[in-house]
Motif scaffolding. Structure first.
Motif, PDB file in Angstrom:
ATOM      1  N   ALA A 168      38.855  52.332  28.416  1.00  0.00           N
ATOM      2  CA  ALA A 168      39.797  53.446  28.397  1.00  0.00           C
ATOM      3  C   ALA A 168      40.850  53.303  29.488  1.00  0.00           C
ATOM      4  CB  ALA A 168      39.040  54.769  28.567  1.00  0.00           C
ATOM      5  N   SER A 169      40.436  52.833  30.650  1.00  0.00           N
ATOM      6  CA  SER A 169      41.365  52.541  31.745  1.00  0.00           C
ATOM      7  C   SER A 169      40.715  51.518  32.650  1.00  0.00           C
ATOM      8  CB  SER A 169      41.723  53.804  32.542  1.00  0.00           C
ATOM      9  OG  SER A 169      40.635  54.200  33.372  1.00  0.00           O
ATOM     10  N   LEU A 170      41.545  50.920  33.499  1.00  0.00           N
ATOM     11  CA  LEU A 170      41.091  49.839  34.360  1.00  0.00           C
ATOM     12  C   LEU A 170      41.543  50.144  35.793  1.00  0.00           C
ATOM     13  CD1 LEU A 170      39.698  47.041  33.917  1.00  0.00           C
ATOM     14  CD2 LEU A 170      41.985  46.059  33.694  1.00  0.00           C
ATOM     15  N   THR A 171      40.601  50.112  36.732  1.00  0.00           N
ATOM     16  CA  THR A 171      40.941  50.205  38.149  1.00  0.00           C
ATOM     17  C   THR A 171      40.517  48.911  38.821  1.00  0.00           C
ATOM     18  OG1 THR A 171      40.705  52.619  38.224  1.00  0.00           O
ATOM     19  CG2 THR A 171      40.578  51.436  40.313  1.00  0.00           C
ATOM     20  N   LEU A 172      41.454  48.215  39.425  1.00  0.00           N
ATOM     21  CA  LEU A 172      41.218  46.910  40.039  1.00  0.00           C
ATOM     22  C   LEU A 172      41.362  47.042  41.551  1.00  0.00           C
ATOM     23  CD1 LEU A 172      43.349  44.778  37.540  1.00  0.00           C
ATOM     24  CD2 LEU A 172      40.882  45.247  37.439  1.00  0.00           C
ATOM     25  N   ILE A 173      40.280  46.793  42.278  1.00  0.00           N
ATOM     26  CA  ILE A 173      40.257  46.983  43.729  1.00  0.00           C
ATOM     27  C   ILE A 173      40.132  45.627  44.412  1.00  0.00           C
ATOM     28  CG2 ILE A 173      39.059  48.096  45.655  1.00  0.00           C
ATOM     29  CD1 ILE A 173      37.865  50.058  43.584  1.00  0.00           C
ATOM     30  N   ALA A 174      41.097  45.311  45.263  1.00  0.00           N
ATOM     31  CA  ALA A 174      41.024  44.116  46.118  1.00  0.00           C
ATOM     32  C   ALA A 174      40.675  42.868  45.317  1.00  0.00           C
ATOM     33  CB  ALA A 174      39.998  44.336  47.235  1.00  0.00           C
ATOM     34  N   THR A 175      41.457  42.594  44.293  1.00  0.00           N
ATOM     35  CA  THR A 175      41.159  41.476  43.411  1.00  0.00           C
ATOM     36  C   THR A 175      42.407  40.622  43.207  1.00  0.00           C
ATOM     37  OG1 THR A 175      40.049  40.887  41.328  1.00  0.00           O
ATOM     38  CG2 THR A 175      41.585  42.750  41.262  1.00  0.00           C
ATOM     39  N   ALA A 176      42.348  39.727  42.222  1.00  0.00           N
ATOM     40  CA  ALA A 176      43.441  38.771  42.012  1.00  0.00           C
ATOM     41  C   ALA A 176      43.640  38.530  40.524  1.00  0.00           C
ATOM     42  CB  ALA A 176      43.134  37.449  42.714  1.00  0.00           C
ATOM     43  N   PRO A 177      44.869  38.172  40.137  1.00  0.00           N
ATOM     44  CA  PRO A 177      45.148  37.880  38.741  1.00  0.00           C
ATOM     45  C   PRO A 177      44.657  36.483  38.366  1.00  0.00           C
ATOM     46  CG  PRO A 177      47.110  37.480  40.030  1.00  0.00           C
ATOM     47  CD  PRO A 177      46.077  38.015  40.982  1.00  0.00           C
TER      48      PRO A 177
END
Length: 324
Positions: A168-177
């Protein structure tokens, strides 16, 4: 720091100004105030009777998980060499006020270890994302909001690419593509995070937190970890850590995933620490440029382990995003 072309920068400034007027909680650079590493007196789910780690059967073996709270389902995916016990308990408790929170062990870690003791020697982000999808299916959930931290953010991105109907949604914490635009961990940092022995803990604290937060982190980090009754996170086998390293190396070369991310329909919040020594905030800015429906927040005076440094503020920030 990524240099933004002048025209894009100008248009971004206008957009940010308008966004700030409409919704001051979100901006490109924000502050969560004073670190909340010690002295919290709020609820933590590992003190709630009945909260325990169970297992469900995934396609590659058992998956250890815990489930608690009330509200919309929120799936949390943890990072490199981490068990579900390495989430901050107060962060989880704050999220559980508005959500049914699900945390789980990545394959080969904690309770997600088969009797034979291994999952094979060749798996990547897609395989670990499939495990996350198995948790969603095993708990009979249709769609979930997903939060991924560090390597868990990479798994979360892959899940959103492989099964967008579940996210439904995405929260990305302290990460990389994915892909070569990312700034990977240095070999020196990988060695620190993989370290053992008497000097390992202070080195890891110094890697995860800004210098002004290390003393409190060293004092309170272990006591603030999620510790449900009967759960002990087993030491992560070297073979599993090596495989996770290989999975990240492949992620940083995955141009196909980078191209697919540019077409992702999933609404995304990116949160980064301005003082992250593990995965530089440059990664967050490049993620924001890749993902069409992304909001980026770089937190001042924050390191890699934001959920320990600002458990309550980060939880509120995620709540506000998910509720939009």
């Amino acid at each position: 720091m990524l240099i933004v072309p002048l025209a894009r920068f100008a248009s971004s400034c206008v957009a940010v100004a308008a966004w700030s007027i409409a919704s001051p909680a979100f901006a490109f650079d924000i502050s969560f105030g004073k670190s909340q590493l010690c002295g919290l007196q709020t609820a933590r789910p590992d003190r709630v009777p009945g909260v325990q780690v169970k297992t469900l059967q995934g396609r590659n073996g058992p998956i250890g998980y815990a489930r608690f709270g009330h509200g919309t389902p929120l799936l949390l995916i943890t990072g490199y060499r981490a068990t579900l016990g390495e989430w901050n308990a107060y962060f989880l408790g704050a999220l559980a006020r508005q959500h049914e929170v699900i945390v789980f062990d990545n394959r080969g870690v904690g309770r997600s270890t088969p009797a034979a003791g291994h999952y094979g020697i060749d798996y990547g982000m897609s395989d670990m994302a499939a495990d996350a999808a198995d948790v969603i299916a095993g708990l009979k959930l249709a769609r979930v909001d997903v939060v991924g931290w560090s390597m868990g953010g990479m798994i979360a991105q892959r899940l959103a690419l492989d099964a967008p109907e579940k996210v439904a949604s995405l929260t990305l914490i302290a990460t990389a593509p994915p892909g070569p635009e990312a700034v990977p961990l240095t070999p020196e940092m990988t060695n620190v995070l993989s370290g053992s022995g008497a000097d390992a803990f202070p080195k890891i604290m110094s890697a995860l937190f800004p210098a002004n937060a290390v003393a409190d982190a060293s004092k309170c980090f272990i006591g603030d970890m999620f510790a449900p009754p009967g759960y002990k996170g087993r030491p992560v086998p070297d073979a599993v850590a090596d495989q996770q390293n290989r999975a990240m190396t492949a992620w940083f070369a995955d141009t196909a995933a980078a191209d697919a991310l540019r077409r992702s329909p999933v609404r995304t919040l990116i949160v980064a620490g301005a003082n992250d020594e593990v995965l530089a905030d440059t990664n967050a800015r490049r993620l924001e440029q890749m993902i069409p429906r992304a909001t980026l927040d770089v937190v001042a005076d924050a390191g890699h382990a934001l959920m320990f440094q600002y458990p309550l503020e980060l939880a509120r920030h995620i709540d506000a995003f998910v509720a939009k």
